[in-house]
Scaffold this motif. Structure first.
Motif, PDB file in Angstrom:
ATOM      1  N   ILE A 208     -58.552 -33.016 -45.219  1.00 30.84           N
ATOM      2  CA  ILE A 208     -57.151 -32.827 -44.805  1.00 30.84           C
ATOM      3  C   ILE A 208     -57.150 -32.236 -43.395  1.00 30.84           C
ATOM      4  O   ILE A 208     -57.641 -31.125 -43.169  1.00 30.84           O
ATOM      5  N   ILE A 209     -56.599 -32.979 -42.439  1.00 29.10           N
ATOM      6  CA  ILE A 209     -56.601 -32.578 -41.027  1.00 29.10           C
ATOM      7  C   ILE A 209     -55.203 -32.092 -40.651  1.00 29.10           C
ATOM      8  O   ILE A 209     -54.208 -32.786 -40.893  1.00 29.10           O
ATOM      9  N   ASN A 210     -55.142 -30.933 -40.046  1.00 30.17           N
ATOM     10  CA  ASN A 210     -53.871 -30.315 -39.675  1.00 30.17           C
ATOM     11  C   ASN A 210     -53.437 -30.782 -38.292  1.00 30.17           C
ATOM     12  O   ASN A 210     -54.013 -30.376 -37.276  1.00 30.17           O
ATOM     13  N   LEU A 211     -52.387 -31.600 -38.242  1.00 30.74           N
ATOM     14  CA  LEU A 211     -51.911 -32.150 -36.961  1.00 30.74           C
ATOM     15  C   LEU A 211     -51.156 -31.132 -36.107  1.00 30.74           C
ATOM     16  O   LEU A 211     -50.899 -31.394 -34.928  1.00 30.74           O
ATOM     17  N   LEU A 212     -50.807 -30.006 -36.686  1.00 31.12           N
ATOM     18  CA  LEU A 212     -50.091 -28.986 -35.913  1.00 31.12           C
ATOM     19  C   LEU A 212     -51.026 -27.884 -35.408  1.00 31.12           C
ATOM     20  O   LEU A 212     -50.575 -26.961 -34.721  1.00 31.12           O
ATOM     21  N   HIS A 213     -52.297 -27.986 -35.750  1.00 32.38           N
ATOM     22  CA  HIS A 213     -53.246 -26.978 -35.283  1.00 32.38           C
ATOM     23  C   HIS A 213     -53.343 -27.014 -33.758  1.00 32.38           C
ATOM     24  O   HIS A 213     -53.325 -28.087 -33.155  1.00 32.38           O
ATOM     25  N   PRO A 214     -53.439 -25.870 -33.083  1.00 35.78           N
ATOM     26  CA  PRO A 214     -53.501 -25.855 -31.608  1.00 35.78           C
ATOM     27  C   PRO A 214     -54.616 -26.724 -31.038  1.00 35.78           C
ATOM     28  O   PRO A 214     -54.449 -27.328 -29.974  1.00 35.78           O
ATOM     29  N   TYR A 215     -55.759 -26.799 -31.733  1.00 36.13           N
ATOM     30  CA  TYR A 215     -56.854 -27.636 -31.200  1.00 36.13           C
ATOM     31  C   TYR A 215     -56.460 -29.105 -31.201  1.00 36.13           C
ATOM     32  O   TYR A 215     -56.718 -29.824 -30.228  1.00 36.13           O
ATOM     33  N   TRP A 216     -55.834 -29.577 -32.288  1.00 38.87           N
ATOM     34  CA  TRP A 216     -55.390 -30.978 -32.331  1.00 38.87           C
ATOM     35  C   TRP A 216     -54.380 -31.242 -31.217  1.00 38.87           C
ATOM     36  O   TRP A 216     -54.390 -32.312 -30.595  1.00 38.87           O
ATOM     37  N   GLN A 217     -53.523 -30.286 -30.947  1.00 39.30           N
ATOM     38  CA  GLN A 217     -52.502 -30.462 -29.921  1.00 39.30           C
ATOM     39  C   GLN A 217     -53.107 -30.606 -28.524  1.00 39.30           C
ATOM     40  O   GLN A 217     -52.472 -31.148 -27.618  1.00 39.30           O
ATOM     41  N   GLU A 218     -54.341 -30.133 -28.332  1.00 36.62           N
ATOM     42  CA  GLU A 218     -54.995 -30.238 -27.032  1.00 36.62           C
ATOM     43  C   GLU A 218     -55.654 -31.595 -26.809  1.00 36.62           C
ATOM     44  O   GLU A 218     -56.063 -31.916 -25.697  1.00 36.62           O
ATOM     45  N   LEU A 219     -55.801 -32.393 -27.865  1.00 39.27           N
ATOM     46  CA  LEU A 219     -56.443 -33.697 -27.722  1.00 39.27           C
ATOM     47  C   LEU A 219     -55.547 -34.608 -26.904  1.00 39.27           C
ATOM     48  O   LEU A 219     -54.324 -34.612 -27.067  1.00 39.27           O
ATOM     49  N   LYS A 220     -56.165 -35.446 -26.030  1.00 42.77           N
ATOM     50  CA  LYS A 220     -55.379 -36.173 -25.035  1.00 42.77           C
ATOM     51  C   LYS A 220     -55.395 -37.695 -25.206  1.00 42.77           C
ATOM     52  O   LYS A 220     -54.486 -38.368 -24.765  1.00 42.77           O
TER      53      LYS A 220
END
Length: 510
Positions: A443-455
């Motif tokens: 289960i991958i958290n799309l709201l996690h700050p690290y995911w938000q940094e992906l470009k």
């Protein structure tokens, strides 16, 4: 009623400054004239250039202080009659092929740049040079039909054309000047090799680096670059090639359209049909790595010579055929992972050290000290209970984005991957595996700050791959040993991380 006679007023010259030129294509009009004059008189001018100890040269100089642009060449030059014809509006030359076939470029480009210009030219073998002055505003206001012309005695061995444009309509600064040099290097990439053209901006040589040495290397050790050939309509032939770069950028990708060995549209703003590259703005791996050239000599081009004038369904047919022929290259471009030995990149060491420097700063930050030594960590039972609750909630309420099984019978694992979009405070990933049921939940958290940094696609793919392969490695280690051993987990994950390269080489091995 009598027939209506169509007349074009001399005032039309004022409208040239409003043409949809870009400065690099406007400058290309002058380079086109210089090179086409060379092609039309190649034997004679080459002999003279050898005697002079020179190469065919075009110099472009921009003086922001004086508000002038000067373009000069040592091509064969023009006779008085040829100069007269060149300055007649809309009268094409007496040949219908080549780079200067519309009879517009010299006048439109010069008037687009500025309001006052002179052209001085001397043809090889003649004894007179000619200088003509063009005052755009005066011509339009006073309806001047005759241009002031000076005749200058000169040596028969001299040969040149020099155009000086003053009272410019626009000024040019750093970013635009860099784009001018980039575009000119691309537009005349074939002339640099084929006729040894020396093209200079402010005395600086312009050259084309190209893509050689940058292609993806296949299993047989050869660069991925495939020939193309097809017909549009009944008789319009398109030839060229498609290739895949080991490492590229959005600026690199796309097809260059070529006519008469001059780029009509190409790097750094290449042709990217949506059927292959998707909608404008997409920045996936295809839009970074897929590259090619299309030779399209049978097609009409715009009068600014920066695009093809498509007729009927020509563009749709080209996209369809090009898409079919480039399917394998597109698949490869979107799939390959770059290995260290497959990239020719002079800046690779610099990039690695920059990454190390950034990460070192992260390790030295006060924030990481707080996380490691001041953050209160709950006990194991509380963490397990919290995570288990999130896993059960996700299974009840969400559908997996990936659901696959690998293997069969007893050698099987059932994998479900979920995207969760609830809270930034939840873990970046939750993994639950069962060796009894051979199941794995990720289960991958799309709201996690690290995911938000992906470009981009590459970073998303890498992150998802690591999350899932972590789970598979833990499941496999537990199944083999009955417990988790960190070294075994890392060993299994190492095997899995080699998969993309192995799959690519097997898929595209010839």
């Amino acid at each position: 009623m009598e027939d209506i006679e169509i007349k074009v007023g001399i005032e039309v010259i004022l409208s040239y400054k409003r043409l949809s030129y870009s400065p690099w294509y406007a400058l290309a009009e002058f380079v086109d004239n210089s090179t086409q004059a060379y092609f039309n008189n190649q034997a004679a001018i080459e002999e003279q250039l050898r005697k002079d100890g020179e190469r065919l040269t075009v110099d472009i100089n921009y003086n922001r202080t004086n508000n002038t642009i000067t373009i000069s060449d040592n091509s064969i030059g023009m006779s008085g009659e040829e100069l007269r014809n060149a300055l007649m509006i809309g009268v094409p030359p007496d040949y219908d092929k080549g780079r200067s076939k519309y009879g517009l470029g010299l006048k439109t480009a010069a008037c687009w740049f500025g309001n006052f210009w002179t052209i001085e030219t001397k043809k090889l073998g003649e004894s007179s040079a000619y200088k003509v002055t063009v005052d755009v505003n005066k011509i339009a206001k006073e309806r001047v039909f005759k241009l002031p012309t000076d005749i200058i005695d000169s040596s028969p061995e001299k040969h040149y054309t020099k155009i000086c444009i003053q009272d410019l309509n626009r000024q040019y600064h750093g970013k635009t000047i860099n784009k001018i040099k980039e575009f000119l290097s691309s537009l005349y990439r074939f002339d640099f090799d084929n006729i040894n053209l020396l093209l200079r901006w402010q005395g600086e040589d312009i050259s084309w680096k190209g893509f050689e040495g940058r292609f993806y290397i296949t299993q047989d050790g050869k660069p991925y670059k495939k020939p193309l050939s097809f017909t549009i309509g009944e008789n319009k032939v398109v030839t060229g090639w498609v290739g895949v770069l080991a490492k590229g950028s959005r600026k690199d990708a796309g097809f260059s359209i070529i006519q008469n060995n001059r780029i009509i549209r190409g790097w750094p703003s290449a042709y990217k049909p949506s059927s292959i590259f998707g909608d404008d703005g997409t920045n996936d791996l295809v839009n970074q790595r897929l590259v090619g050239e299309l030779f399209m000599d049978g097609f009409a081009v715009s009068h600014t010579k920066d695009n093809i004038l498509w007729v009927d369904d020509e563009e749709e047919e080209l996209e369809l055929k090009l898409g079919e022929l480039c399917a394998d290259a597109k698949a490869l471009a979107g799939y390959i992972r770059v290995s260290s030995f497959n990239v020719v990149d002079d800046n690779s060491d610099a990039i690695r050290y920059e990454a190390l420097s950034l990460f070192e700063s992260e390790l030295k930050s006060s924030e990481i000290r707080d996380k490691l030594f001041n953050e209160i960590i709950p006990d194991d039972r509380a963490i397990t209970a919290s995570f288990q609750n999130l896993i059960e909630t996700t299974q009840r309420n969400d559908e997996p984005v990936i659901e696959v099984s690998i293997g069969e019978d007893e050698d099987v694992i059932f994998i479900k991957v979920f995207f969760r979009n609830v809270s930034e405070f939840e873990p970046y990933v939750l993994i639950e595996s069962s060796i009894e049921n051979n199941t794995l939940l990720v289960i991958i958290n799309l709201l996690h700050p690290y995911w938000q940094e992906l470009k981009n696609l590459d970073s998303y793919l890498t992150f998802i791959r690591h999350c899932v392969y972590d789970g598979i490695s833990e499941w496999k280690a537990s199944k083999k040993l009955g417990r988790l051993n960190h070294d075994t987990v890392k060993y299994i994950k190492d095997i899995l991380l080699r998969l993309p390269f192995e799959i690519t080489n097997n898929k595209f091995r010839e």
